[in-house]
Design a protein around this motif. Structure first.
Motif, mmCIF file in Angstrom:
data_model
loop_
_atom_site.group_PDB
_atom_site.id
_atom_site.type_symbol
_atom_site.label_atom_id
_atom_site.label_comp_id
_atom_site.label_asym_id
_atom_site.label_seq_id
_atom_site.Cartn_x
_atom_site.Cartn_y
_atom_site.Cartn_z
ATOM 1 N N ASP A 13 -10.396 -3.664 -50.172
ATOM 2 C CA ASP A 13 -9.957 -2.663 -49.194
ATOM 3 C C ASP A 13 -8.441 -2.686 -49.094
ATOM 4 O O ASP A 13 -7.777 -3.571 -49.593
ATOM 5 N N ASP A 14 -7.922 -1.652 -48.452
ATOM 6 C CA ASP A 14 -6.473 -1.482 -48.546
ATOM 7 C C ASP A 14 -5.786 -1.659 -47.194
ATOM 8 O O ASP A 14 -5.031 -0.815 -46.748
ATOM 9 N N LEU A 15 -6.089 -2.779 -46.540
ATOM 10 C CA LEU A 15 -5.369 -3.114 -45.326
ATOM 11 C C LEU A 15 -3.884 -3.295 -45.659
ATOM 12 O O LEU A 15 -3.529 -4.080 -46.524
ATOM 13 N N LEU A 16 -3.043 -2.523 -44.999
ATOM 14 C CA LEU A 16 -1.611 -2.654 -45.254
ATOM 15 C C LEU A 16 -0.849 -2.501 -43.943
ATOM 16 O O LEU A 16 -1.100 -1.583 -43.169
#
Lengths: 622, 176
Positions: free
Chosen positions: A388-391
């Motif tokens: 996933d692309d937690l940023l």
């Protein structure tokens, strides 16, 4: 049956094995450590089942150091050697501390540097005292997780300046803890809250801790946490509420100036009363002082509200400023998340509800949410979650500027600029043949140098002699993702890179850190060398792992020759690291770094392409 | 280095024109940061960490420049070889100068009267002026009238400065 994975000889086995990473909330009053296990973020407990570690360090007579509950319970009997709320002194000079009269420590004014405290265990910097807290949490984590830690995310108040951030990082270094990232506390809270509640939209994090106040405004969207603005007061917190109660007790009971033990006793009482009054309408304060005098007075919740009204109001100004900087009105705020133990006070919740015209969100434990968020980010940074692309896109809380003529500050990087950020500024010489110049870097919002915080003085040397005004020295200020500043300088016409000598105004010098490391590791020269060798080996192992991972992922970006050449360098380093030659390991690391520069550039280029993969680039007139 | 020589439009995969789809700009900026941000390279080699910081820094710069009307117009003019020279070229048409003086007086008056709502009203008025100028820029860029566009940028620059001053005065009044 699962297939067995067998690594090539010399290669590390499972490159995707779970890395042990932790999140640490290094708080003014309490500290916590958390980690992600089986997809859940949870706080780690000590052997008595406590998650909260009181941020109190006591230097004992037998030379030992007690941290946490044991230290806290000795506060009244041994106030001079039992240090609490040390976070308030991180990166601070004695003049920065507003009121030292009720603080029972013996401060040492170091003149220009960070304040120090005289204890039974010697003169201690706030960095060393904080390091003891980190050491305790690190040990707790290592025991619980049963292995070597890849690293930690340590949280700091969003409104911490460069000196305070650097001090926090230095404390971690003293205990050999790799800092994956310094993370702003409200941002950490937003991660824990946002992921838990699958929230989208604009949220305010109102974080009133023991000694610091932060307010951050974030836009949450599809795993991206974008800080739009942050503001705060790095010297305002629950402690101040205790102090108001303490002062009220003094005047109400008509007490003379107290000794240190009694001061500590009544401060502790004040804290207990404050907590009690969050749930009750009145409290009886009873205490027998060392003089034999009996204090017995009643404090009502209403009176407490009256005593602390100005403190509550003080939090609303930064809140207004943050809203304005973000260009938002109150109506656009979807939710207000309360963080920090002090937000349990009903008058705080009420003031925030009135200001935002909505009930604040209090469904997460305000003491734990920061550590839980930090653990989630640590897990991502260590590389455990790739799907996933937690940023997190965070900002610099305070403007950076330079001293110009007349003691004025010229702003170079504005507050709330998204990190990482850089600005270049050109300078020229004032005299013929001038070969050096000094640059004074400041942080703050005010116009006068004297009203801003001095971060560092840089001296540029080695400027080629020219007539006055001919040299063009481009100084680049780079603030990294930790919010820490670095400076580089280059003379434009000759390309000469000027030497920079940094004199941090508050932080510790490299020498001081090495001295502290020495003293904490037994001082022997042999230890120091063993440690340096160990650091070199760790560096080498990290690099080999990073390059192997890069080759596995993006080897196709290289020609066969290029790939063979890098592999040869990897093998060379692989061979060297098993020797005990620190210098040759460092050389081989440098050689491998050099050999992979182009590869790194191509990979970055591929990353940029990846960002827009699947889109019709022709349409975009690229 | 090839990557860092891309212009801001190229870096964010947007057409190099004055009209920018702000939703698309947001999306592209986020996609780009999702790939290049230093948080993605914490365990990478020193080279890659350095590069990531540089590209992420530039992505931030590009995003801020393209998001802001004045900065975007100024940058687009630069790409067309025209410097707006706001520092040195302060020549302005008389009516705009008059307007500016009026605004300055209104700020001073509101400041002495501690009238925050008057300042808020002034901001609305100024914002309308900025919108007109921005619409003018669309036409000027479409017609490649770069000198006129330059003048619009200089005017917008003044307006940005005045707005910032008003915000500062409001802040001071609120803190008092």
């Amino acid at each position: 049956m699962a297939l067995l994975q067998i690594a090539e000889p010399g290669m590390s086995a499972a490159p995707h094995q779970h890395k042990l990473a932790i999140g640490i909330d290094l708080g003014t009053t309490n500290s916590l450590v958390a980690t992600v296990q089986s997809g859940m973020s949870l706080c780690l407990q000590d052997e008595h089942g406590h998650a909260l570690l009181p941020s109190v360090v006591r230097y004992l007579e037998n030379g030992q150091i007690a941290v946490g509950h044991a230290a806290q319970s000795a506060q009244s009997e041994d106030p001079k050697n039992t240090i609490s709320s040390v976070k308030r002194f991180m990166g601070r000079r004695i003049n920065d501390i507003p009121d030292t009269t009720h603080i029972p420590y013996t401060f040492r004014d170091t003149g220009v540097g960070m304040v120090q405290i005289e204890t039974r265990g010697g003169i201690k910097s706030p960095v060393e005292i904080s390091a003891e807290i980190l050491r305790t949490l690190k040990t707790r984590a290592e025991k619980a997780l049963g292995g070597e830690l890849t690293g930690a995310v340590i949280t700091v108040p969003a409104y911490f300046d460069d000196a305070q951030r650097q001090a926090t990082k230095d404390a971690a270094r003293l205990v050999g803890l790799t800092v994956l990232r310094l993370l702003n506390e409200p941002t950490a809270a937003a991660v824990a809250y946002g992921l838990d509640n699958a929230s989208e939209g604009i949220y305010v994090i109102y974080d009133l801790g023991g000694g610091t106040f932060d307010v951050s405004i974030l836009r949450l969207s599809k795993g991206i946490f974008e800080v739009l603005a942050t503001n705060g007061d790095s010297a305002l917190g629950g402690d101040d509420f205790d102090h108001r109660i303490f002062c009220w007790i003094l005047s109400e009971a008509g007490l003379p100036p107290l000794n240190q033990e009694d001061t500590r006793t009544l401060l502790t009482k004040s804290r207990e009363v404050k907590e009690w009054l969050s749930e009750n309408t009145e409290a009886q304060i009873t205490s027998v002082l060392s003089t034999g005098q009996l204090v017995n007075i009643k404090l009502t919740a209403d009176k407490l509200v009256e005593l602390t009204q100005t403190l509550v109001t003080k939090t609303l100004n930064p809140t207004r400023k943050a809203l304005r900087d973000a260009g938002l009105s109150i109506e656009e705020i979807k939710g207000v998340v309360m963080v920090g133990g002090a937000t349990r006070m009903p008058q705080i919740r009420q003031a925030v509800a009135e200001f935002f015209k909505q009930e604040p969100l209090t469904n997460l434990d305000p003491d734990k949410v920061v550590a839980l968020g930090a653990a989630i980010q640590a897990n991502v940074l260590a590389g455990n979650r790739s799907d996933d692309d937690l940023l997190l896109l965070d900002v610099i809380p305070l403007s950076l500027g330079l001293e110009t003529m007349g003691g004025l500050v010229e702003r170079v990087i504005p507050r709330n600029a998204t990190l990482p950020v850089a600005r270049a500024q050109d300078f020229t010489t004032f005299k013929d043949g001038q070969t050096a110049m000094s640059i004074h870097v400041l942080q703050g919002e005010r116009e006068l140098v004297s009203d801003c915080r001095s971060l560092a003085k840089f001296e540029l040397r080695g400027i080629p002699p020219m007539v006055a005004g001919a040299a063009r020295i481009r100084v680049t200020f780079q603030v990294d993702a930790d919010g820490l500043l670095s400076v580089t300088a280059r003379e434009q016409s000759s390309g000469v890179v000027a030497d920079i000598v940094v004199k941090p105004s508050y932080g510790l010098s490299e020498d001081q850190i090495i001295n502290m490391l020495k003293s904490s590791f037994g001082a022997a020269e042999q230890d120091k060398q063993a440690r340096a060798l160990r650091e070199a080996i760790v560096d080498a192992e990290r690099l080999i792992e990073a390059i192997n991972a890069a080759l596995a992922e993006d080897g196709h970006l290289l020609s066969a020759d290029e790939k063979a050449s890098i592999e040869a360098q990897v093998n060379a380093l692989e061979a060297t690291r098993h020797g005990n030659e620190k210098d040759s390991i460092i050389q081989a690391v440098e050689a491998l770094n050099h050999a992979t520069e182009n590869f790194a550039a191509r990979r970055m280029d591929a990353s940029v392409k990846q960002a827009f993969a699947g889109q019709d680039l022709n349409k975009l007139e690229l | 280095m090839e990557l860092l020589q891309r212009n801001y439009f190229e870096l964010l995969a947007l057409p190099a024109q004055f009209e920018v789809d702000l939703t698309l700009l947001d999306q592209h900026y986020r996609s780009l940061q999702s790939e290049v941000h230093p948080d993605r390279f914490v365990t990478a080699s020193a080279n890659e960490r350095m590069q990531s910081m540089q590209v992420a820094t530039q992505a931030n710069e590009a995003y801020q420049t393209l998001k802001n009307t004045t900065a975007r117009a100024r940058y687009l003019l630069q790409l067309n070889g025209i410097e707006t020279l706001e520092e040195s070229n302060t020549a302005m048409p008389g009516d705009f100068l008059m307007l500016q003086m009026e605004w300055r007086e209104a700020i001073d008056d509101a400041n002495s009267a501690k009238d925050i709502s008057a300042l808020d009203q002034l901001l609305v008025e100024i914002r309308q002026m900025a919108q007109q100028l921005s619409q003018g820029l669309s036409v000027q860029f479409a017609q490649k009238s770069y000198q006129e566009a330059s003048e619009s940028v200089r005017k917008l620059s003044f307006i940005d400065k005045i707005s910032a001053d008003i915000h500062r005065v409001i802040e001071q009044l609120e803190n008092a």
